[in-house]
Design a protein around this motif. Sequence first.
Motif, PDB file in Angstrom:
ATOM      1  N   THR A  37      12.730 -19.617  50.617  1.00 31.25           N
ATOM      2  CA  THR A  37      11.983 -20.078  49.455  1.00 31.25           C
ATOM      3  C   THR A  37      10.747 -20.878  49.853  1.00 31.25           C
ATOM      4  O   THR A  37       9.633 -20.622  49.373  1.00 31.25           O
ATOM      5  CB  THR A  37      12.884 -20.939  48.549  1.00 31.25           C
ATOM      6  OG1 THR A  37      14.006 -20.148  48.115  1.00 31.25           O
ATOM      7  CG2 THR A  37      12.117 -21.442  47.337  1.00 31.25           C
ATOM      8  N   ASN A  51      16.608 -23.015  59.220  1.00 38.14           N
ATOM      9  CA  ASN A  51      16.302 -23.981  58.171  1.00 38.14           C
ATOM     10  C   ASN A  51      14.975 -24.672  58.431  1.00 38.14           C
ATOM     11  O   ASN A  51      14.520 -24.770  59.583  1.00 38.14           O
ATOM     12  CB  ASN A  51      17.404 -25.036  58.075  1.00 38.14           C
ATOM     13  CG  ASN A  51      18.724 -24.448  57.610  1.00 38.14           C
ATOM     14  OD1 ASN A  51      18.806 -23.869  56.531  1.00 38.14           O
ATOM     15  ND2 ASN A  51      19.752 -24.576  58.427  1.00 38.14           N
ATOM     16  N   GLU A  88      16.955 -21.819  51.154  1.00 40.31           N
ATOM     17  CA  GLU A  88      15.913 -22.831  51.352  1.00 40.31           C
ATOM     18  C   GLU A  88      14.769 -22.370  52.254  1.00 40.31           C
ATOM     19  O   GLU A  88      13.591 -22.457  51.882  1.00 40.31           O
ATOM     20  CB  GLU A  88      16.525 -24.114  51.918  1.00 40.31           C
ATOM     21  CG  GLU A  88      15.487 -25.203  52.163  1.00 40.31           C
ATOM     22  CD  GLU A  88      15.871 -26.163  53.278  1.00 40.31           C
ATOM     23  OE1 GLU A  88      15.472 -27.339  53.192  1.00 40.31           O
ATOM     24  OE2 GLU A  88      16.537 -25.730  54.241  1.00 40.31           O
TER      25      GLU A  88
END
Length: 466
Positions: free
Chosen positions: A248, A201, A245
Amino acid sequence: MLVTSKKLLAVSVFFVLVACSESLETEVSESVVTNPTTTVAPTTTVAPTTTVAPTTTVAPTTTIAPDLETVVGRLSLDWDGNWFMGQLPVEAVKADPNLDPVLVGLINMENSPAGSFPEARVAIEAATDWVNSELGGINGRPIELVTCITDFSIEKSQSCAQEMVMAGVVAVTTGIDIGSNGSLPIFEQNGIPIVGGIPANMVEMKSPIAFYFSGATPGGYGGFIGHAIEYLDASRIVLAHGEFESFTIATRDYGAALAEALGLEVEVIPFPLFSLDFLPVLTKAAEFNPDAIVVAAADLSCAPIMQLMVELGIEAQLYLVGACAAEEIQEVAGSAIESVIFNSEGPLSEGLEGSIFEEVVEQYADEPAGGVGTVAMRGLLNLYDLLLELDQTESGISSESLIDLIQNSNQRPSFWGHPYTCDGKQIPGLPALCAPQQKLFLIEDEELVPAHEGWIDTPALFTEIG
């Protein structure tokens, strides 16, 4: 990963016997008669000198045969060189179980339909057992893992972090924790660093107390784009990504931004993360008439993408992450895999440290540990190196002293990877990525073939986007 077969070499000890003897015997002849009336008596014959006794035989030197039951013993037969910490020991030394252990947390995601990476945990556990069994632990103190398995949920990762805090770990190492949005804030509040693993992340990549010996998805984009420009003379590129996430943001803010800064025309194509139908994606990509196509996707997507590229006759160069080169994916993809370029953050040739990985896994693991496990073991052994240094300083081992030491690292040697610098400046805005440099490769006749020479200097490329 290609495994080089090992042969045990016979060890012989040679004894050298040194002996030296010398004798000297001298006799003076009779003198000449000088007076006819007087006869000179012959001179006394000089007695022979004493024969020198032979010198004492030199005892053979004692050679300690390597213990072939240990990793270091076996490697001492095949290798005579240094690993990232200097000279690899020849004799195994065990940590003292009576000394206080150094507690290290381990978080990894397993048994989830969204992704399971047991090989990361297996590799870390095997490396820890090796350190404690053969390298003497941390100056005699054993490393003790506090392990918690996550399941793709933020709540479970949060619970794991709380467990680590309660246990009093000095640091946490990871495999992959997709729920890190729940765990990382707790680590930051308690000043516990994360050292090693693969960041899933953006919250991990942006954390000031997380340190990864990797470039994650942004680093991979940098390697692919740099290679396409230099070796393909590319002018148009497609960046396709699963809708998650980290994919992207990495695609938009780093991949596309870098490609445009370097003068490429870019088409970004998002798709559902776990999609197995890539006909719409690749059809749209082909319409853009690109020189290169980069796809950031989950492992299950790898083989379908490769096969469909061949079926559609798309001539653009396909780039995929190194996880797509796993043996089980190669078997499914078949010959289509030979048209793909993959990334790696470690040397392609095995060398001493590759042999260490293979030997440690063989001796101390009961399950497969390849793929993600190579990165996970790098994290644990780099952490061991740092803790060993701290234990010899006045400050000693603490989370605070560890963070200070690693933040001041500058091209510090890394296990089976590029030297790392954790100054927070390797990729703009992502301070946790300490070693984003990349190597790219192809697979031909089941062999890894380098796609270029040396390392791709991704930090230099990312200076273009500020």
